[in-house]
Scaffold this motif. Structure first.
Motif: not given
Length: 78
Positions: A7-18
């Motif tokens: 389970k990944y946090t929304d922040e981690f997902r956003r930062e990784t995609a960015d």
């Protein structure tokens, strides 16, 4: 949720995609470094690009509406 699924946090997902978008590096390369599934990260990248596109559309609509409101306010004053 499957037992071995992370389970990944929304922040981690956003930062990784960015990070993928801003560096222009292949998703598979970034995933190899971070130990992530390329399909998962690809989904995050697509969602972020979609969100940014929608934000640009809404900002353009907002700018148009501000101009229209100013125009009609000026017309009303005459």
């Amino acid at each position: 949720m499957v037992a071995n699924q992370k389970k990944y946090t929304d922040e981690f997902r956003r930062e990784t995609a960015d990070y993928v978008i801003s560096t222009g590096r292949p998703i598979t390369q970034v995933c190899g470094e971070l130990g992530l599934n390329p399909k998962t990260v690809n989904d995050w990248v697509l969602k972020l690009r979609e969100a940014r596109k929608r934000i640009r559309e809404l900002e353009a609509e907002n700018a148009f509406l501000k101009k229209a409101a100013a125009f009609f306010a000026k017309e009303q004053a005459l």
